[in-house]
Design a protein around this motif. Structure first.
Motif, PDB file in Angstrom:
ATOM      1  N   GLY A 199       0.827  -1.193   0.000  1.00 14.96           N
ATOM      2  CA  GLY A 199       0.000   0.000   0.000  1.00 14.96           C
ATOM      3  C   GLY A 199       0.863   1.245   0.000  1.00 14.96           C
ATOM      4  N   TYR A 220       1.519   3.411   3.215  1.00 16.95           N
ATOM      5  CA  TYR A 220       2.362   2.803   4.238  1.00 16.95           C
ATOM      6  C   TYR A 220       3.766   2.486   3.715  1.00 16.95           C
ATOM      7  CZ  TYR A 220      -1.960   2.232   6.896  1.00 16.95           C
ATOM      8  OH  TYR A 220      -3.124   2.461   7.577  1.00 16.95           O
ATOM      9  N   ASP A 243       1.924   0.395   9.156  1.00  9.94           N
ATOM     10  CA  ASP A 243       0.717  -0.264   8.660  1.00  9.94           C
ATOM     11  C   ASP A 243      -0.287  -0.459   9.784  1.00  9.94           C
ATOM     12  OD1 ASP A 243       3.072  -1.011   6.977  1.00  9.94           O
ATOM     13  OD2 ASP A 243       1.500  -1.912   5.742  1.00  9.94           O
ATOM     14  N   ALA A 279      -0.128   5.036  -6.732  1.00  5.53           N
ATOM     15  CA  ALA A 279      -0.796   4.083  -5.840  1.00  5.53           C
ATOM     16  C   ALA A 279      -0.900   2.703  -6.460  1.00  5.53           C
ATOM     17  CB  ALA A 279      -2.178   4.590  -5.459  1.00  5.53           C
ATOM     18  N   PHE A 313      -4.546  -6.239  -2.416  1.00  2.75           N
ATOM     19  CA  PHE A 313      -4.021  -5.095  -3.179  1.00  2.75           C
ATOM     20  C   PHE A 313      -4.401  -5.204  -4.643  1.00  2.75           C
ATOM     21  CE2 PHE A 313      -0.827  -3.000  -5.767  1.00  2.75           C
ATOM     22  CZ  PHE A 313      -0.623  -1.772  -5.121  1.00  2.75           C
ATOM     23  N   ALA A 345      -6.187  -1.724  -4.460  1.00  2.00           N
ATOM     24  CA  ALA A 345      -4.944  -1.026  -4.102  1.00  2.00           C
ATOM     25  C   ALA A 345      -5.208   0.305  -3.430  1.00  2.00           C
ATOM     26  CB  ALA A 345      -4.085  -0.817  -5.351  1.00  2.00           C
ATOM     27  N   ASN A 346      -6.365   0.899  -3.693  1.00  2.00           N
ATOM     28  CA  ASN A 346      -6.651   2.223  -3.147  1.00  2.00           C
ATOM     29  C   ASN A 346      -7.483   2.186  -1.870  1.00  2.00           C
ATOM     30  OD1 ASN A 346      -5.232   3.665  -5.193  1.00  2.00           O
ATOM     31  ND2 ASN A 346      -6.889   3.156  -6.600  1.00  2.00           N
ATOM     32  N   GLN A 397      -6.811   2.264   1.232  1.00  2.00           N
ATOM     33  CA  GLN A 397      -5.508   2.538   1.820  1.00  2.00           C
ATOM     34  C   GLN A 397      -5.391   2.227   3.304  1.00  2.00           C
ATOM     35  OE1 GLN A 397      -2.622   3.232   0.623  1.00  2.00           O
ATOM     36  NE2 GLN A 397      -3.004   3.820  -1.492  1.00  2.00           N
TER      37      GLN A 397
END
Length: 343
Positions: A42, A45, A62, A188, A257, A261-262, A264
């Motif tokens: 991510g 992080y 994280d 991202a 992810f 992926a977003n 977060q």
């Protein structure tokens, strides 16, 4: 006796408050090991520059590092003699944790119920993670099946707490300063934003990870989790080490992810169950389902409620329960959480 044999079910009392040893200062070392043990990537992080572009002073550790660290503190007092960790509820991340912060844990016993076999019982605790300033950065309820020292020990009156099925969107806490108005989707890793996801949508995260004995024990030691079932092969009748449930959570979250992926930051844990045991040699895969969506007061920040399911080899895509309503044997984890995502 100077050694700690761990506590047994009959030793807990409703309302008891336990201050757990030992405080721990987290650093970039935890992050490096976490990203080595899991395919975590991510952007928020991973990069100070990305986090600063999102309004934070630097990249926090994280969310699950904070969770595992606090969880690990509780093990010697709560689950050293556990049969299994059974579930979670009412979890909230109340503040970002940054390298250099020191975390400690405190738990209150809120429920006790002996099992019908008379050999164990379920212990319900509400745990808080606090930083060096005494601020609560994380709280959650979990319940764990704990052995009795003596089967003939008297059982306490049963108390099962009534727990919320979901953390209300109004109770979600967005880290101070967070904004996704200038969010960089290219950095991202995916273009999909909050508005691209629909309630009821299911996502197969495609990838898998085969768990090895060494890596899961390194991970469990990293969180200072000393539960015997994870290390001592003689502790279970089948002679196998049980994989720490948090290891499966982090693997599944990292695998998600690919498609999310977003998503977060995890900000709430609505519920969760370790549906079946996981052992070395199992190959973990994951899929998600969008359960709900909500806006927040933070600029450009939406909240998305997700079901995250971890499975092992032999699982059919998106299969969860059998006709009897029970989890299928290939299902390892069923987790319900809120995450923050750019609008």
């Amino acid at each position: 006796m100077k050694t700690n044999p761990g506590r047994f079910f009959e030793e807990y009392r409703i309302g008891e408050v336990i201050d757990h040893a030992v405080p721990r200062t987290v650093s970039g070392g935890e992050r490096a090991l976490y990203h080595a043990l899991y395919p975590a990537r991510g952007a928020l992080y991973s990069s100070d520059a990305f986090a600063q572009a999102c309004g934070l002073p630097q990249s926090p550790v994280d969310d699950l590092i904070a969770f595992h660290t606090v969880f690990g503190k509780t093990v010697p007092d709560i689950s050293l003699n556990a049969v299994a960790n059974l579930g979670y509820a009412e979890g909230r991340w109340l503040g970002a944790v940054y390298p250099g912060d020191t975390l400690r844990a405190q738990s209150e016993v809120i429920g006790l119920k002996e099992n019908s076999n008379g050999a164990s019982g379920n212990v319900y605790v509400r745990t808080r993670g606090l930083n060096q300033r005494g601020e609560t950065v994380l709280e959650y309820v979990r319940w764990v099946m704990v052995r009795k020292a003596r089967a003939d020990a008297p059982a306490p009156d049963p108390v099962v707490p009534v727990l919320a099925k979901v953390v209300a969107p109004a109770d979600l806490v967005v880290p101070e300063g967070l904004t996704f108005e200038g969010y960089d989707f290219a950095l991202a890793g995916e273009p999909h934003r909050w508005s691209d996801y629909a309630v009821g949508e299911q996502i197969d995260h495609v990838d898998g990870v085969t768990i090895e004995e060494a890596e899961h024990m390194i991970a469990t030691r990293l969180w200072q989790n000393t539960a015997k079932v994870h290390f001592d092969a003689t502790f279970r009748p089948d002679g196998r080490r049980l994989i720490y449930g948090g290891h499966v959570i982090s693997l599944a979250r990292a695998l998600s992810f690919n498609g999310l992926a977003n998503a977060q930051m995890i900000v709430a844990l609505n519920g969760g169950a370790h549906a079946n045991p996981c052992f070395a040699g199992d190959t973990v895969k994951a899929w998600s389902e969008v359960l709900d969506k909500a806006e927040t007061s933070a600029p450009g920040v939406g909240a998305i409620r997700l079901r995250l399911v971890a499975t092992k080899q032999g699982a059919e895509p998106f299969a969860l329960r059998g006709t009897d309503g029970k989890y299928l044997p290939e299902v390892l984890l069923d987790l319900d959480y809120w995450a923050l995502m750019p609008l």
